[in-house]
Design an enzyme around this catalytic site. Structure first.
Site, PDB file in Angstrom:
ATOM      1  N   CYS A  20      40.916  49.633  32.252  1.00  0.00           N
ATOM      2  CA  CYS A  20      39.898  50.638  31.967  1.00  0.00           C
ATOM      3  C   CYS A  20      38.522  50.024  31.789  1.00  0.00           C
ATOM      4  O   CYS A  20      38.380  48.816  31.644  1.00  0.00           O
ATOM      5  CB  CYS A  20      40.225  51.379  30.668  1.00  0.00           C
ATOM      6  SG  CYS A  20      41.875  52.052  30.608  1.00  0.00           S
ATOM      7  N   GLY A  46      38.934  51.050  36.725  1.00  0.00           N
ATOM      8  CA  GLY A  46      39.744  52.246  36.553  1.00  0.00           C
ATOM      9  C   GLY A  46      39.031  53.413  37.181  1.00  0.00           C
ATOM     10  O   GLY A  46      37.902  53.717  36.812  1.00  0.00           O
ATOM     11  N   ASN A 121      39.649  49.676  26.168  1.00  0.00           N
ATOM     12  CA  ASN A 121      40.175  48.990  27.342  1.00  0.00           C
ATOM     13  C   ASN A 121      41.102  47.901  26.816  1.00  0.00           C
ATOM     14  O   ASN A 121      40.768  47.223  25.864  1.00  0.00           O
ATOM     15  CB  ASN A 121      39.011  48.358  28.138  1.00  0.00           C
ATOM     16  CG  ASN A 121      39.473  47.282  29.111  1.00  0.00           C
ATOM     17  OD1 ASN A 121      38.873  46.222  29.214  1.00  0.00           O
ATOM     18  ND2 ASN A 121      40.548  47.537  29.828  1.00  0.00           N
ATOM     19  N   GLY A 122      42.266  47.775  27.437  1.00  0.00           N
ATOM     20  CA  GLY A 122      43.174  46.719  27.013  1.00  0.00           C
ATOM     21  C   GLY A 122      44.505  47.290  26.599  1.00  0.00           C
ATOM     22  O   GLY A 122      44.839  48.428  26.940  1.00  0.00           O
ATOM     23  N   TYR A 266      39.945  38.173  39.369  1.00  0.00           N
ATOM     24  CA  TYR A 266      40.121  39.412  40.126  1.00  0.00           C
ATOM     25  C   TYR A 266      39.395  40.623  39.562  1.00  0.00           C
ATOM     26  O   TYR A 266      38.825  41.410  40.305  1.00  0.00           O
ATOM     27  CB  TYR A 266      41.611  39.748  40.225  1.00  0.00           C
ATOM     28  CG  TYR A 266      41.879  41.139  40.736  1.00  0.00           C
ATOM     29  CD1 TYR A 266      41.799  41.414  42.092  1.00  0.00           C
ATOM     30  CD2 TYR A 266      42.171  42.180  39.860  1.00  0.00           C
ATOM     31  CE1 TYR A 266      42.010  42.697  42.566  1.00  0.00           C
ATOM     32  CE2 TYR A 266      42.380  43.467  40.330  1.00  0.00           C
ATOM     33  CZ  TYR A 266      42.303  43.723  41.683  1.00  0.00           C
ATOM     34  OH  TYR A 266      42.507  44.988  42.151  1.00  0.00           O
TER      35      TYR A 266
HETATM   36  P1  AMP Z   1      50.116  41.438  46.082  1.00  0.00           P
HETATM   37  O1  AMP Z   1      49.836  42.178  47.336  1.00  0.00           O
HETATM   38  O2  AMP Z   1      51.121  42.130  45.221  1.00  0.00           O
HETATM   39  O3  AMP Z   1      50.461  39.998  46.258  1.00  0.00           O
HETATM   40  O4  AMP Z   1      48.772  41.465  45.228  1.00  0.00           O
HETATM   41  C1  AMP Z   1      47.715  40.593  45.499  1.00  0.00           C
HETATM   42  C2  AMP Z   1      46.509  41.336  45.929  1.00  0.00           C
HETATM   43  O5  AMP Z   1      46.200  42.406  45.020  1.00  0.00           O
HETATM   44  C3  AMP Z   1      45.275  40.460  45.972  1.00  0.00           C
HETATM   45  O6  AMP Z   1      44.616  40.728  47.194  1.00  0.00           O
HETATM   46  C4  AMP Z   1      44.437  40.860  44.784  1.00  0.00           C
HETATM   47  O7  AMP Z   1      43.081  40.975  45.147  1.00  0.00           O
HETATM   48  C5  AMP Z   1      44.973  42.192  44.337  1.00  0.00           C
HETATM   49  N1  AMP Z   1      45.299  42.246  42.886  1.00  0.00           N
HETATM   50  C6  AMP Z   1      45.611  41.241  42.059  1.00  0.00           C
HETATM   51  N2  AMP Z   1      45.842  41.683  40.809  1.00  0.00           N
HETATM   52  C7  AMP Z   1      45.685  43.017  40.828  1.00  0.00           C
HETATM   53  C8  AMP Z   1      45.773  44.062  39.843  1.00  0.00           C
HETATM   54  N3  AMP Z   1      46.079  43.802  38.576  1.00  0.00           N
HETATM   55  N4  AMP Z   1      45.504  45.329  40.244  1.00  0.00           N
HETATM   56  C9  AMP Z   1      45.182  45.605  41.509  1.00  0.00           C
HETATM   57  N5  AMP Z   1      45.091  44.676  42.476  1.00  0.00           N
HETATM   58  C10 AMP Z   1      45.338  43.388  42.151  1.00  0.00           C
END
Ligand code: AMP
Length: 496
Positions: A20, A46, A121-122, A266
């Protein structure tokens, strides 16, 4: 609340954890409009729903809407329903199925000490334990948001002032959070004792603002004042003469700050500064260190947009390999993980990214992504790049392998769904995702990229449990103790 609908780690299915953004301002005639603008800049944290509460000297007003901030809060008729010079707002993700409007923050309640609204948030790692205790003593909960637990604790506190009650309440909460509260005259900001989630203070024409990231100050033209410190509570109060007093307190036992590394990897926007460090610079440094640690012979460096772009720029500069936009992102699709099921999520990667053949065909490509969680993105993108005619596809990841779930508000699946745990070693992961080679940034490489120094194993400077298993707080809801997993830590070392 989480994007990982199918395998949420929830405890009895009745808790939500939050990705969030929060924003609050005190003493400004355009409080709710400024809050809407601030929330607009925080939607990467979010984007599913947003709420604003305001107070105009007579009564509290609240609006909660599903959807993007711009879909609702640019409408003058909606903003006209939020008059007053105090406002706080919240924007959130949620795909746990529990998308009901009743969970949209801020949450408001009339208490013995007057009305109060809170938003955070958290995630509280003892939120569920406290919720059960409160419900057992007869409390009625209307949402599954942990903010409601905090409201109950404020209501039950025997202190006389709203400030002391708020402090009393948050002292009972453990976890990672950035929280805002507003009363008829006060705007209160609080950051968890370890400083896991970010929270900054700004100033607009002498009026205080608190928000998750500095990018929300930039959008309203406010000055950055400072980060709220770990464990700090800042109380801003509107006085009868119109002046504002600011009182900063540190109610928690002082511990060293450990901001969350995943904000840098990220989560935060690259134009934000978190705990005084530019997120963009940190990401570029990650790419530079990655090129030093895991060089590769290639013709072109291609980022997985948008997350991998700053690291790819760093990688290209360090390696001397040209940077090209070999993947084009469709901006009309939200983040991949907003898709609720694994099958739709996989499809979502194709909706979101497409190969730019002109820059890929016949070339050895090194793809840079910020992280691999389940591997869904990597598999799809590697296939896409091969289909576009790449002769080799090498993956370089600007963070270490992820072995552990997060319980502080970053959305991660159960440990057994993490690619690193499913395949154990890099070679097996590389085969599974179909790359010619795969390398991750080391934990020291990441620490140096963000903070300039290697990880201090005795006193780690950052929150990094997803990579190391070293959780910085108790995990009462999960285990009733701090969790470390030596087996996983040694795996990480092997991964380098
Ligand atoms: P995955 O496809 O499951 O390996 O997720 C990795 C990809 O999702 C990377 O391209 C990241 O930029 C993105 N990503 C990493 N952590 C998150 C998160 N908590 N929420 C949404 N996207 C994420």
């Amino acid at each position: 609340m989480t994007h990982w609908n199918d395998d949420d780690f929830d405890l009895n299915g009745d808790t939500l954890h939050e990705e969030c953004g929060v924003f609050g301002i005190l003493g400004h005639d355009d409080a709710s409009t400024l809050t809407a603008l601030g929330l607009h800049a925080l939607q990467h944290r979010g984007q599913e729903a947003a709420g604003i509460v305001s107070f105009d000297g007579r009564q509290f007003y609240q609006e909660k809407r599903m959807g993007l901030v711009g879909d609702h809060y640019t409408d003058p008729a909606v903003l006209a329903k939020l008059p007053g010079s105090i406002a706080i707002g919240h924007t959130r993700y949620s795909t746990t199925g529990e998308v009901a409007l009743r969970n949209v923050q801020p949450l408001f309640a009339e208490l013995e000490v007057g009305g109060i609204a809170i938003a955070h948030n958290g995630n509280f790692t003892n939120g569920l334990t406290l919720r059960r205790q409160i419900i057992a003593t007869g409390a009625i909960c209307q949402s599954t948001s942990d903010s409601e637990v905090v409201l109950h604790l404020i209501a039950r506190s025997r202190h006389s002032s709203s400030t002391d009650r708020f402090i009393d309440a948050i002292r009972q909460m453990e976890g990672g959070y950035a929280m805002l509260a507003m009363t008829r005259t006060k705007l209160i900001a609080a950051r968890d004792p370890v400083g896991i989630r970010p929270l900054v203070m700004g100033d607009l024409d002498g009026k205080p603002i608190f928000c998750s990231e500095t990018c929300a100050l930039d959008i309203v033209g406010a000055k950055y004042v400072r980060d709220v410190e770990n464990g700090e509570v800042i109380i801003c109060e509107l006085q009868p003469d119109g002046s504002i007093t600011i009182d900063a307190r540190k109610p928690a036992r002082p511990v060293p700050e450990r901001p969350c590394l995943f904000e840098y990897v990220y989560f935060a926007r690259p134009d934000s500064s978190v705990s005084g460090r530019s997120v963009y610079t940190a990401r570029k440094n990650m790419g530079i260190n990655l090129a030093k640690e895991a060089p590769v012979e290639a013709d072109v460096v291609v980022p997985v947009p948008d997350g991998g772009t700053p690291a790819a720029i760093g990688f290209a500069q360090q390696s001397g390999i040209p940077f090209e936009l070999g993947i084009i992102r469709n901006h009309y699709v939200g983040r991949t993980f907003i898709e609720p099921t694994q099958s739709i999520r996989a499809f979502g990667v194709r909706l979101k990214h497409s190969a730019n053949r002109a820059e890929i065909a016949g070339k050895r490509v090194v793809l840079i992504d910020d992280s691999i969680v389940r591997g869904t993105t990597s598999i799809k993108i590697i296939q896409m790049i091969r289909d576009a005619g790449a002769t080799e596809v090498h993956i370089r990841v600007a963070s270490p392998m992820i072995f552990h779930s997060d319980y502080y508000g970053i959305d991660t699946p159960d440990p057994d769904k993490l690619l690193a745990n499913q395949y154990g070693d890099i070679d097996a992961m590389c085969r599974y995702i179909g790359a010619d080679s795969l390398q991750f940034l080391s934990i020291d490489g990441l620490y140096q990229a963000v903070g300039g120094k290697k990880r201090d194993p005795k006193a780690p400077q950052f929150t990094d449990h997803y990579f190391t298993g070293d959780y910085p707080t108790q995990l009462t809801d999960l285990h009733g103790r701090t969790m470390t997993d030596p087996k996983q830590v040694s795996l990480l070392k092997e991964a380098g």
